[in-house]
Design a protein around this motif. Structure first.
Motif, short mmCIF file in Angstrom:
data_model
loop_
_atom_site.label_atom_id
_atom_site.label_comp_id
_atom_site.label_asym_id
_atom_site.label_seq_id
_atom_site.Cartn_x
_atom_site.Cartn_y
_atom_site.Cartn_z
N VAL A 115 0.84 -1.21 0.00
CA VAL A 115 0.00 0.00 0.00
C VAL A 115 0.87 1.25 0.00
CG1 VAL A 115 -1.69 1.32 1.31
CG2 VAL A 115 -1.93 -1.16 1.12
N LEU A 116 1.93 1.25 0.80
CA LEU A 116 2.82 2.41 0.89
C LEU A 116 3.51 2.66 -0.44
CD1 LEU A 116 4.26 4.57 2.63
CD2 LEU A 116 5.98 2.84 3.16
N LEU A 117 4.04 1.62 -1.06
CA LEU A 117 4.79 1.78 -2.31
C LEU A 117 3.88 2.22 -3.46
CD1 LEU A 117 7.16 -1.33 -2.08
CD2 LEU A 117 7.73 1.07 -1.67
N THR A 118 2.69 1.62 -3.54
CA THR A 118 1.77 2.01 -4.62
C THR A 118 1.24 3.43 -4.40
OG1 THR A 118 -0.02 0.88 -3.44
CG2 THR A 118 1.08 -0.32 -5.21
N SER A 119 1.13 3.86 -3.15
CA SER A 119 0.69 5.23 -2.90
C SER A 119 1.74 6.24 -3.38
CB SER A 119 0.44 5.43 -1.40
OG SER A 119 -0.64 4.63 -0.96
N ALA A 120 3.02 5.82 -3.34
CA ALA A 120 4.09 6.71 -3.80
C ALA A 120 4.07 6.89 -5.32
CB ALA A 120 5.44 6.16 -3.36
N ARG A 122 1.16 6.55 -7.16
CA ARG A 122 -0.28 6.51 -7.43
C ARG A 122 -0.64 7.12 -8.77
NH1 ARG A 122 -4.70 9.10 -3.19
NH2 ARG A 122 -6.58 8.76 -4.45
N LEU A 123 -0.03 8.22 -9.14
CA LEU A 123 -0.35 8.89 -10.40
C LEU A 123 0.08 8.06 -11.60
CD1 LEU A 123 0.58 12.59 -9.52
CD2 LEU A 123 -1.68 11.50 -9.50
N ARG A 124 1.09 7.24 -11.43
CA ARG A 124 1.59 6.44 -12.55
C ARG A 124 0.77 5.18 -12.78
NH1 ARG A 124 8.25 6.57 -12.33
NH2 ARG A 124 8.47 8.85 -12.44
N ILE A 125 0.32 4.54 -11.71
CA ILE A 125 -0.40 3.28 -11.87
C ILE A 125 -1.90 3.49 -12.04
CG2 ILE A 125 1.33 2.05 -10.51
CD1 ILE A 125 -0.60 2.04 -8.18
N GLY A 126 -2.39 4.67 -11.74
CA GLY A 126 -3.81 4.94 -11.92
C GLY A 126 -4.62 4.70 -10.67
N GLN A 127 -5.76 5.38 -10.60
CA GLN A 127 -6.61 5.33 -9.42
C GLN A 127 -7.17 3.94 -9.18
OE1 GLN A 127 -7.09 7.63 -7.25
NE2 GLN A 127 -8.88 6.95 -6.06
N ARG A 128 -7.60 3.24 -10.23
CA ARG A 128 -8.22 1.93 -10.05
C ARG A 128 -7.24 0.91 -9.50
NH1 ARG A 128 -11.71 -0.56 -14.89
NH2 ARG A 128 -12.97 1.24 -14.22
N TRP A 130 -4.43 1.53 -7.88
CA TRP A 130 -4.04 1.93 -6.52
C TRP A 130 -5.11 1.55 -5.51
CZ3 TRP A 130 -6.68 5.39 -3.35
CH2 TRP A 130 -6.05 5.68 -2.14
N LYS A 131 -6.37 1.76 -5.87
CA LYS A 131 -7.46 1.45 -4.96
C LYS A 131 -7.55 -0.04 -4.71
CE LYS A 131 -12.20 2.85 -4.01
NZ LYS A 131 -13.39 3.59 -4.51
N ALA A 132 -7.29 -0.85 -5.74
CA ALA A 132 -7.33 -2.30 -5.57
C ALA A 132 -6.27 -2.76 -4.58
CB ALA A 132 -7.13 -2.99 -6.93
N VAL A 133 -5.07 -2.19 -4.69
CA VAL A 133 -4.00 -2.54 -3.75
C VAL A 133 -4.31 -1.98 -2.36
CG1 VAL A 133 -1.53 -2.30 -3.25
CG2 VAL A 133 -2.29 -2.65 -5.59
N HIS A 134 -4.90 -0.80 -2.33
CA HIS A 134 -5.22 -0.15 -1.06
C HIS A 134 -6.16 -1.00 -0.21
CE1 HIS A 134 -5.02 3.50 1.39
NE2 HIS A 134 -6.30 3.31 1.69
N LEU A 136 -5.96 -3.98 0.22
CA LEU A 136 -5.18 -5.01 0.91
C LEU A 136 -4.90 -4.61 2.35
CD1 LEU A 136 -2.58 -5.94 -1.86
CD2 LEU A 136 -4.59 -7.25 -1.17
N ALA A 137 -4.93 -3.33 2.63
CA ALA A 137 -4.68 -2.87 4.01
C ALA A 137 -5.72 -3.45 4.95
CB ALA A 137 -4.68 -1.35 4.07
N TYR A 138 -6.92 -3.65 4.47
CA TYR A 138 -7.95 -4.22 5.32
C TYR A 138 -7.65 -5.68 5.64
CZ TYR A 138 -10.65 -0.04 4.26
OH TYR A 138 -11.07 1.26 4.15
N ALA A 139 -7.03 -6.39 4.70
CA ALA A 139 -6.66 -7.78 4.94
C ALA A 139 -5.51 -7.88 5.94
CB ALA A 139 -6.27 -8.47 3.64
N SER A 140 -4.68 -6.84 6.01
CA SER A 140 -3.55 -6.87 6.93
C SER A 140 -4.00 -6.82 8.39
CB SER A 140 -2.59 -5.71 6.65
OG SER A 140 -3.19 -4.47 7.00
N TRP A 141 -5.17 -6.24 8.64
CA TRP A 141 -5.63 -6.08 10.02
C TRP A 141 -5.92 -7.42 10.71
CZ3 TRP A 141 -10.32 -7.15 12.45
CH2 TRP A 141 -10.42 -6.67 13.77
N PRO A 142 -6.77 -8.31 10.14
CA PRO A 142 -6.97 -9.60 10.83
C PRO A 142 -5.70 -10.43 10.91
CG PRO A 142 -8.03 -9.61 8.67
CD PRO A 142 -7.62 -8.21 8.94
#
Length: 246
Positions: A115-120, A122-128, A130-134, A136-142
Motif C-alpha cells: 500500500v505504501l509503495l503504490t501510494s508513492a 499513485r499517479l503512474r499506476i492509476g486510481q483503479r 491503486w485502490k485495488a492494492v489499497h 489489501l490494508a484491510y486484509a492486513s488487520w486480521p
C-alpha cells in the motif's frame, strides 16, 4: 551451555519489552486506520470535518502505524534471545521461530508495504489499480490481530485481551455500520462483508480458547524441532518457554 542457561534465567531484556510495546501500539494504530477507512469511505460525508482532513488523518495514522511496526521488527531483530532477521520479517513463513504466527505478521507487513509503495506511484499506476492494492490494508488487520494473539507472550494477560477485544469490536462495529448505511446494490460485496464481520470474532474466540489461553501454548506454538537436537538448543528452548510463561 552455562552461558545459555544464565541468559535464559536473566529474564526479558528491554528490547523484548520494546518489541511487545511497539507491536501493541502498531496494532492499535492499524485498527484506528482501518476503522477510519471503513467509516469515512463510500458515500458517507461528515458535516463538521472536510474529506481532505479525514484523508490526511487516515494517511498520518497509517504512517505512524508503519513507524511503530518498524520499531517492533527492529527491536525483535536486535534482541539476540531469538534468532530473527529481516528475511523472517519480510518473507512469510520463513522464520524458524513460531513459523505460522510470525508468518502472519510478515504477510501483514508486506501488505502494508504494498500500500505504501503504490501510494508513492499513485499517479503512474492509476486510481483503479491503486485502490485495488489499497484494499489489501484491510486484509492486513486480521492477519496482524492473529499474529499478535498467536505470537504474543502476554496474550493471556487481561489487559492484552481487553485491547484485542476493543480492536475487534471497533472494526466489526464499523463494518456493520457501513453495511447498514450502504445503499442498494453490490449485494455480493455486502454479503461477504457481513460474513467476514461475523467470522473473524468467532474464529478468534475459538482460537484463543483452544490455543493461547490453554496451558502449554508457548511450547505448542514453537516450530517443530528437528530429529537431532543438541543440549544447548534444548537449554535455549527451555529458557524461551520459561520466559514466555513467566
Amino acid at each position: 551451555m552455562t552461558s545459555t542457561v544464565l541468559l535464559a534465567a536473566a529474564g526479558p531484556s528491554p528490547l523484548w519489552y520494546a518489541t511487545r510495546a511497539g507491536g501493541t501500539v502498531a496494532l492499535l494504530l492499524l485498527t484506528a486506520t482501518v476503522l477510519l477507512g471503513i467509516v469515512a469511505g463510500g458515500r458517507y460525508a461528515p458535516k463538521r470535518i472536510a474529506r481532505f482532513e479525514i484523508g490526511a488523518l487516515h494517511r498520518n495514522l497509517s504512517l505512524l502505524a508503519l513507524a511503530f511496526l518498524l520499531l517492533h521488527i527492529v527491536t525483535a531483530i536486535a534482541d539476540s534471545y531469538v534468532h530473527f532477521g529481516w528475511i523472517d520479517a519480510v518473507v512469510p513463513f520463513a522464520s524458524s521461530y513460531r513459523t505460522l504466527w510470525v508468518g502472519l505478521g510478515a504477510l501483514a507487513f508486506d501488505l502494508l508495504l504494498a500500500v505504501l509503495l503504490t501510494s508513492a506511484v499513485r499517479l503512474r499506476i492509476g486510481q483503479r489499480r491503486w485502490k485495488a492494492v489499497h484494499w489489501l490494508a484491510y486484509a492486513s488487520w486480521p492477519l496482524a490481530l492473529f499474529h499478535a494473539a498467536g505470537t504474543g507472550t502476554d496474550t493471556r494477560l487481561s489487559l492484552q485481551l481487553g485491547l484485542y477485544a476493543v480492536c475487534l469490536l471497533a472494526v466489526v462495529g464499523a463494518v456493520w455500520w457501513r453495511l447498514y448505511r450502504a445503499g442498494p446494490g453490490h449485494r455480493a460485496a455486502r454479503w461477504w462483508g457481513a460474513v467476514a464481520a461475523a467470522a473473524v470474532p468467532a474464529v478468534l474466540t475459538v482460537f484463543l480458547a483452544t490455543g493461547p489461553l490453554q496451558p502449554g501454548w508457548s511450547h505448542r506454538a514453537l516450530a517443530p524441532a528437528t530429529s537431532t537436537v543438541s543440549t544447548s538448543t534444548v537449554s535455549t528452548s527451555t529458557g524461551l518457554i520459561s520466559r514466555e510463561l513467566g
